[in-house]
Scaffold this active site. Structure first.
Site, PDB file in Angstrom:
ATOM      1  N   CYS A  95     -90.548   6.073 -64.082  1.00 37.00           N
ATOM      2  CA  CYS A  95     -89.744   6.161 -63.122  1.00 37.00           C
ATOM      3  C   CYS A  95     -90.757   6.360 -61.587  1.00 37.00           C
ATOM      4  CB  CYS A  95     -88.593   7.108 -63.273  1.00 37.00           C
ATOM      5  SG  CYS A  95     -87.338   6.902 -61.291  1.00 37.00           S
TER       6      CYS A  95
ATOM      7  N   CYS B  45     -91.394   0.456 -59.618  1.00 35.30           N
ATOM      8  CA  CYS B  45     -90.716   0.601 -59.969  1.00 35.30           C
ATOM      9  C   CYS B  45     -90.352  -0.131 -61.282  1.00 35.30           C
ATOM     10  CB  CYS B  45     -89.416  -0.039 -59.014  1.00 35.30           C
ATOM     11  SG  CYS B  45     -87.980  -0.240 -59.777  1.00 35.30           S
TER      12      CYS B  45
HETATM   13  N1  DGL Z   1     -86.847   3.017 -62.497  1.00 33.77           N
HETATM   14  C1  DGL Z   1     -87.052   3.816 -61.127  1.00 33.77           C
HETATM   15  C2  DGL Z   1     -88.664   3.357 -60.833  1.00 33.77           C
HETATM   16  O1  DGL Z   1     -89.281   3.857 -61.215  1.00 33.77           O
HETATM   17  C3  DGL Z   1     -85.763   3.990 -60.314  1.00 33.77           C
HETATM   18  C4  DGL Z   1     -84.680   2.860 -60.299  1.00 33.77           C
HETATM   19  C5  DGL Z   1     -84.116   3.528 -59.441  1.00 33.77           C
HETATM   20  O2  DGL Z   1     -82.918   3.402 -60.283  1.00 33.77           O
HETATM   21  O3  DGL Z   1     -83.512   2.804 -58.423  1.00 33.77           O
HETATM   22  O4  DGL Z   1     -88.674   3.952 -59.090  1.00 33.77           O
END
Ligand code: DGL
Length: 270
Positions: free
Chosen positions: A78, A188
């Site tokens: 993440c 993301c």
């Molecule tokens: N998938 C996550 C990232 O890489 C978080 C996305 C979210 O929940 O806003 O930032």
């Protein structure tokens, strides 16, 4: 020799939801023998609009859970958590923790590109972490970070207006292209799920999914630390946990990952 090392302890992965599975699926290609514990913090979705304090709290709770599960390492699959929480928790555990941004910045910065775009969540963009990390390795690099508004909502199907959100993608890509980037980082882990949408407006080879170099780095580091599971078998386990809505997690994951067992709800006491 790699063949001699067999460490069966699981590796923990976490994200706010299904996004981290885009990292896990690449990880599976390079290290199919590892046992996996995946945590999707679905009750706190999306992470992108949370404060630093909240994100540090979530990360700490998940890391404590991983510690209880006796993991040998944790992958922060993440970007938002890597940007906002990693610095505050990194020294509190006795297993290696791999944050996606900080781990990948060096090899991306060293590819020789000098203009790079980054699409990421609002919290990641606000942190400026991509710019900071890329400039460590290439001080001349020009970076433009843009938030993909509501993109996570499309993937997690929490958006209330998908048509509007898809239109936003078109506009945000156009805005990014004005910067004439040599590459655009998908900052993301949910965004690789939207590649079909992106390629309507820009060529696929313009985009970088950092997960590709991320998993290679993790593999070499596990080998160096002598904690890799090099057993030559494919009967490793995958255990999934979420903080809410396990059925939706499985459904949303479907196009990219076959989550075979219904995730267990762990109400993390942060
Ligand atoms: N998938 C996550 C990232 O890489 C978080 C996305 C979210 O929940 O806003 O930032």
């Amino acid at each position: 020799m790699m063949e001699e090392i067999i460490n069966n302890k699981p590796i923990g992965f976490f994200d706010s939801g299904v996004g981290g599975l885009s990292v896990l699926s690449r990880f599976r290609e390079v290290l199919p023998s590892e046992n996996i514990i995946y945590y999707g913090d679905t009750i706190h979705l999306p992470y992108g609009n949370k404060s630093k304090e909240e994100l540090v709290g979530y990360a700490r709770g998940i890391l404590n859970f991983m510690q209880k599960m006796e993991v040998k390492a944790v992958v922060i699959a993440c970007n938002t958590s890597s940007a906002q929480a990693y610095d505050s928790i990194k020294d509190k555990y006795d297993f290696p923790i791999y944050p996606i941004i900080q781990t990948c910045a060096k090899s991306i910065a060293n590819t020789g590109i000098n203009r790079v775009g980054v699409f990421a969540t609002e919290a990641t963009v606000k942190s400026g972490k991509y710019t900071e990390e890329l400039k460590k390795y290439n001080p001349n690099i020009k970076v433009k970070e843009l938030a993909g508004k509501s993109w996570v909502g499309i993937v997690e199907k929490t958006s209330i207006n998908i048509v509007q959100d898809r239109n936003n993608i078109k506009n945000e890509i156009a805005q990014m292209l004005e910067f004439t980037p040599e590459k655009i980082i998908l900052g993301c882990t949910h965004y690789p799920y939207l590649m079909d949408e992106f390629t309507k407006y820009a060529p696929e080879d313009l985009f970088i999914d950092p997960a590709e170099v991320f998993v290679e780095y993790i593999k070499s580091d596990l080998i160096n630390r002598k904690i890799v599971n090099a057993a030559n078998n494919r009967d490793s386990y995958e255990k999934f946990y979420v903080s809410s809505k396990p059925d939706e997690f499985v459904k949303n994951a479907k196009i990219f990952y076959d989550v075979k067992t219904l995730p267990i709800i762990v109400n993390n006491e942060y």
